[in-house]
Design a protein around this motif. Structure first.
Motif, PDB file in Angstrom:
ATOM      1  N   LEU A  67      46.255  32.572  44.664  1.00 43.24           N
ATOM      2  CA  LEU A  67      45.215  31.126  43.833  1.00 43.24           C
ATOM      3  C   LEU A  67      44.591  32.227  43.279  1.00 43.24           C
ATOM      4  N   VAL A  68      43.829  32.902  43.239  1.00 43.84           N
ATOM      5  CA  VAL A  68      42.850  34.311  42.400  1.00 43.84           C
ATOM      6  C   VAL A  68      43.533  34.839  41.477  1.00 43.84           C
ATOM      7  N   LYS A  69      44.927  34.535  41.405  1.00 42.54           N
ATOM      8  CA  LYS A  69      45.618  34.838  40.177  1.00 42.54           C
ATOM      9  C   LYS A  69      45.172  33.568  39.177  1.00 42.54           C
ATOM     10  N   ASP A  70      45.869  33.020  39.832  1.00 44.79           N
ATOM     11  CA  ASP A  70      45.355  31.822  38.785  1.00 44.79           C
ATOM     12  C   ASP A  70      44.179  31.360  37.983  1.00 44.79           C
ATOM     13  N   VAL A  71      43.507  31.448  39.276  1.00 48.19           N
ATOM     14  CA  VAL A  71      41.746  31.677  38.472  1.00 48.19           C
ATOM     15  C   VAL A  71      41.441  32.660  37.310  1.00 48.19           C
ATOM     16  N   THR A  72      41.620  34.401  37.699  1.00 45.44           N
ATOM     17  CA  THR A  72      41.382  34.973  36.740  1.00 45.44           C
ATOM     18  C   THR A  72      42.113  34.614  35.406  1.00 45.44           C
ATOM     19  N   ALA A  73      43.524  34.293  35.491  1.00 43.21           N
ATOM     20  CA  ALA A  73      44.421  34.452  34.478  1.00 43.21           C
ATOM     21  C   ALA A  73      43.448  32.820  33.597  1.00 43.21           C
ATOM     22  N   ALA A  74      43.039  31.494  34.706  1.00 37.05           N
ATOM     23  CA  ALA A  74      42.130  30.567  33.487  1.00 37.05           C
ATOM     24  C   ALA A  74      41.325  31.596  33.218  1.00 37.05           C
ATOM     25  N   PHE A  75      40.698  32.471  33.475  1.00 37.31           N
ATOM     26  CA  PHE A  75      39.511  32.774  32.557  1.00 37.31           C
ATOM     27  C   PHE A  75      39.981  34.434  31.666  1.00 37.31           C
ATOM     28  N   ALA A  76      41.284  34.527  31.384  1.00 42.96           N
ATOM     29  CA  ALA A  76      42.235  35.122  30.875  1.00 42.96           C
ATOM     30  C   ALA A  76      41.818  36.315  30.591  1.00 42.96           C
ATOM     31  N   VAL A  77      41.884  37.129  32.708  1.00 43.27           N
ATOM     32  CA  VAL A  77      41.776  38.611  32.750  1.00 43.27           C
ATOM     33  C   VAL A  77      42.512  38.548  33.097  1.00 43.27           C
ATOM     34  N   PRO A  78      43.728  39.867  32.538  1.00 41.26           N
ATOM     35  CA  PRO A  78      44.469  40.169  33.068  1.00 41.26           C
ATOM     36  C   PRO A  78      44.703  40.412  34.827  1.00 41.26           C
ATOM     37  N   ASN A  79      46.304  40.324  35.267  1.00 40.78           N
ATOM     38  CA  ASN A  79      45.996  40.245  36.658  1.00 40.78           C
ATOM     39  C   ASN A  79      46.759  42.045  36.399  1.00 40.78           C
ATOM     40  N   ILE A  80      46.531  43.390  37.138  1.00 42.14           N
ATOM     41  CA  ILE A  80      47.545  44.750  36.994  1.00 42.14           C
ATOM     42  C   ILE A  80      48.030  44.514  38.405  1.00 42.14           C
ATOM     43  N   GLY A  81      49.329  45.034  38.225  1.00 40.52           N
ATOM     44  CA  GLY A  81      49.475  46.264  39.366  1.00 40.52           C
ATOM     45  C   GLY A  81      51.191  45.935  39.655  1.00 40.52           C
ATOM     46  N   LEU A  82      51.745  47.255  40.196  1.00 34.79           N
ATOM     47  CA  LEU A  82      52.674  47.422  40.300  1.00 34.79           C
ATOM     48  C   LEU A  82      53.153  47.755  42.026  1.00 34.79           C
ATOM     49  N   PRO A  83      54.323  47.230  42.232  1.00 36.29           N
ATOM     50  CA  PRO A  83      55.095  47.271  43.463  1.00 36.29           C
ATOM     51  C   PRO A  83      54.857  49.309  43.295  1.00 36.29           C
ATOM     52  N   GLY A  84      54.695  49.818  45.179  1.00 32.77           N
ATOM     53  CA  GLY A  84      54.721  50.526  45.236  1.00 32.77           C
ATOM     54  C   GLY A  84      53.115  51.240  44.865  1.00 32.77           C
ATOM     55  N   TYR A  85      52.032  51.100  45.029  1.00 28.91           N
ATOM     56  CA  TYR A  85      51.197  51.362  44.732  1.00 28.91           C
ATOM     57  C   TYR A  85      49.601  50.344  44.867  1.00 28.91           C
ATOM     58  N   GLU A  86      48.769  51.291  44.941  1.00 25.10           N
ATOM     59  CA  GLU A  86      47.396  50.255  45.229  1.00 25.10           C
ATOM     60  C   GLU A  86      46.799  49.889  44.313  1.00 25.10           C
ATOM     61  N   GLY A  87      45.572  48.709  44.199  1.00 24.82           N
ATOM     62  CA  GLY A  87      44.942  48.817  43.354  1.00 24.82           C
ATOM     63  C   GLY A  87      44.037  50.634  42.650  1.00 24.82           C
ATOM     64  N   ASP A  88      43.486  50.746  43.751  1.00 25.46           N
ATOM     65  CA  ASP A  88      42.960  52.185  43.028  1.00 25.46           C
ATOM     66  C   ASP A  88      43.927  52.788  42.452  1.00 25.46           C
ATOM     67  N   ASP A  89      45.437  53.094  42.670  1.00 25.15           N
ATOM     68  CA  ASP A  89      46.376  53.707  41.657  1.00 25.15           C
ATOM     69  C   ASP A  89      45.808  52.934  40.134  1.00 25.15           C
ATOM     70  N   ILE A  90      45.629  52.179  40.068  1.00 26.56           N
ATOM     71  CA  ILE A  90      45.723  51.028  38.951  1.00 26.56           C
ATOM     72  C   ILE A  90      44.150  51.760  38.409  1.00 26.56           C
ATOM     73  N   LEU A  91      43.377  51.308  39.476  1.00 27.41           N
ATOM     74  CA  LEU A  91      42.327  51.045  38.278  1.00 27.41           C
ATOM     75  C   LEU A  91      42.236  53.574  37.714  1.00 27.41           C
ATOM     76  N   GLY A  92      42.035  53.822  38.793  1.00 29.22           N
ATOM     77  CA  GLY A  92      42.163  55.117  38.511  1.00 29.22           C
ATOM     78  C   GLY A  92      43.316  55.313  37.099  1.00 29.22           C
ATOM     79  N   THR A  93      44.068  54.941  37.200  1.00 34.19           N
ATOM     80  CA  THR A  93      45.201  54.857  35.647  1.00 34.19           C
ATOM     81  C   THR A  93      44.835  54.553  34.116  1.00 34.19           C
ATOM     82  N   LEU A  94      43.747  52.976  34.501  1.00 32.77           N
ATOM     83  CA  LEU A  94      43.344  52.704  33.469  1.00 32.77           C
ATOM     84  C   LEU A  94      41.854  53.063  33.115  1.00 32.77           C
ATOM     85  N   SER A  95      41.574  52.482  33.785  1.00 30.76           N
ATOM     86  CA  SER A  95      40.064  54.186  33.333  1.00 30.76           C
ATOM     87  C   SER A  95      39.941  55.285  32.639  1.00 30.76           C
ATOM     88  N   THR A  96      40.833  55.740  33.502  1.00 32.81           N
ATOM     89  CA  THR A  96      41.166  57.081  32.337  1.00 32.81           C
ATOM     90  C   THR A  96      41.662  57.052  31.421  1.00 32.81           C
TER      91      THR A  96
END
Length: 290
Positions: free
Chosen positions: A96-125
């Motif tokens: 449900l929370v991803k439906d809400v962020t999508a309603a605000f046009a905020v991309p939800n980024i994740g990848l199986p096997g990895y954690e949110g920290d890894d997404i933050l680390g990759t994209l922030s870099t």
């Protein structure tokens, strides 16, 4: 002119929102019985940090895998083995929370096997390397290893407060520099993630050792300079310490993609308001949306 990206640690926000609103035993629901307390709190926090940071872009990073399918579990079977099932009221709110962020046009980024920290680390870099400014909002001190000239971190605290970390204030606040965060955790361990570290070494000792020798490698290169008791601990648990270092390291090369234009903080007010009304968020929050 450089853009400013607010990168949200989605699970940190969602769990904090859930427990902050449920400790009194009253859990927000719609008239149809749908639990929304975590999603409501998440939305309020997101808007609060947008007001605070004034970003040009917003991204939400998510864990999308069970513990058993995590890459780190393949490295160390005990990783996060103490995790329990989330509260039943929270489970339907993960989607449900991803439906809400999508309603605000905020991309939800994740990848199986990895954690949110890894997404933050990759994209922030990647975003910082492109010359933009990044503010990471998370409840996880692991994120401090990502602090740099272009990447600052806000650690969520109780009561809606936070600690803001930069390369300039990191040592003053934590006693270590950003590049030492992983080695600090390799020594101390982390009970919340079942990262073993070195038994008998706590926060103060880990900070002292790193302060004196600069890094984990420096410590092991200078074992003869340590007390016999300390040297024995580090020698006995060498393998465990270095696997802890690997577990604690946020990955910065995860194969995820982000279209920067799609992350721009601009949303259709009618779409966002309609989602908030559907979830019965109430007039106070809805007024902020429009």
């Amino acid at each position: 002119m450089a853009d400013r990206f607010l990168m949200i640690d989605g699970m940190s926000f969602l769990f904090r929102a859930y427990y902050a609103s449920s400790w009194g035993g009253s859990i927000r629901q719609t008239t149809s019985g749908l639990y929304t307390n975590a999603v409501y709190g998440f939305t309020k926090m997101m808007l609060d940090y947008v007001d605070l940071v004034k970003p040009t872009h917003v991204v939400a990073a998510w864990d999308v895998a069970s513990r058993e399918t995590l890459l780190r579990t393949q490295w160390y079977d005990g990783y996060k083995s103490n995790r329990v099932e989330p509260p039943l009221e929270l489970i339907p709110q993960f989607d449900l929370v991803k439906d809400v962020t999508a309603a605000f046009a905020v991309p939800n980024i994740g990848l199986p096997g990895y954690e949110g920290d890894d997404i933050l680390g990759t994209l922030s870099t990647r975003i910082a390397d492109a010359g933009h400014e990044v503010i990471i909002a998370s409840g996880d001190y692991d994120s401090l290893q990502l602090v740099s000239d272009k990447v600052h971190v806000k650690i969520l605290k109780n009561g809606g407060k936070h600690e803001h970390y930069t390369p300039e204030n990191m040592h003053e606040l934590r006693g270590i520099h950003p590049h030492q965060v992983v080695d600090f955790k390799a020594l101390q361990g982390d009970a919340s993630d079942c990262i073993p570290g070195c038994p008998g070494i706590g926060e103060k000792t880990a900070i002292k050792l790193i302060g004196e020798h600069g890094s984990l490698a420096g410590i092991y290169e200078n074992l003869t300079a340590l007390t016999p008791k300390m040297r024995a601990k580090l020698e006995e648990h060498r393998e465990q310490v270095f696997i802890s270092q690997k577990l604690a390291t946020i990955l910065r090369d995860v194969p995820v993609e982000l279209n920067l234009d799609e992350a721009r903080w601009q949303y259709d007010e009618n779409t966002a308001i309609a989602k908030c009304e559907e979830l019965e968020f109430g007039p106070t929050l809805i007024r902020r949306v429009g």
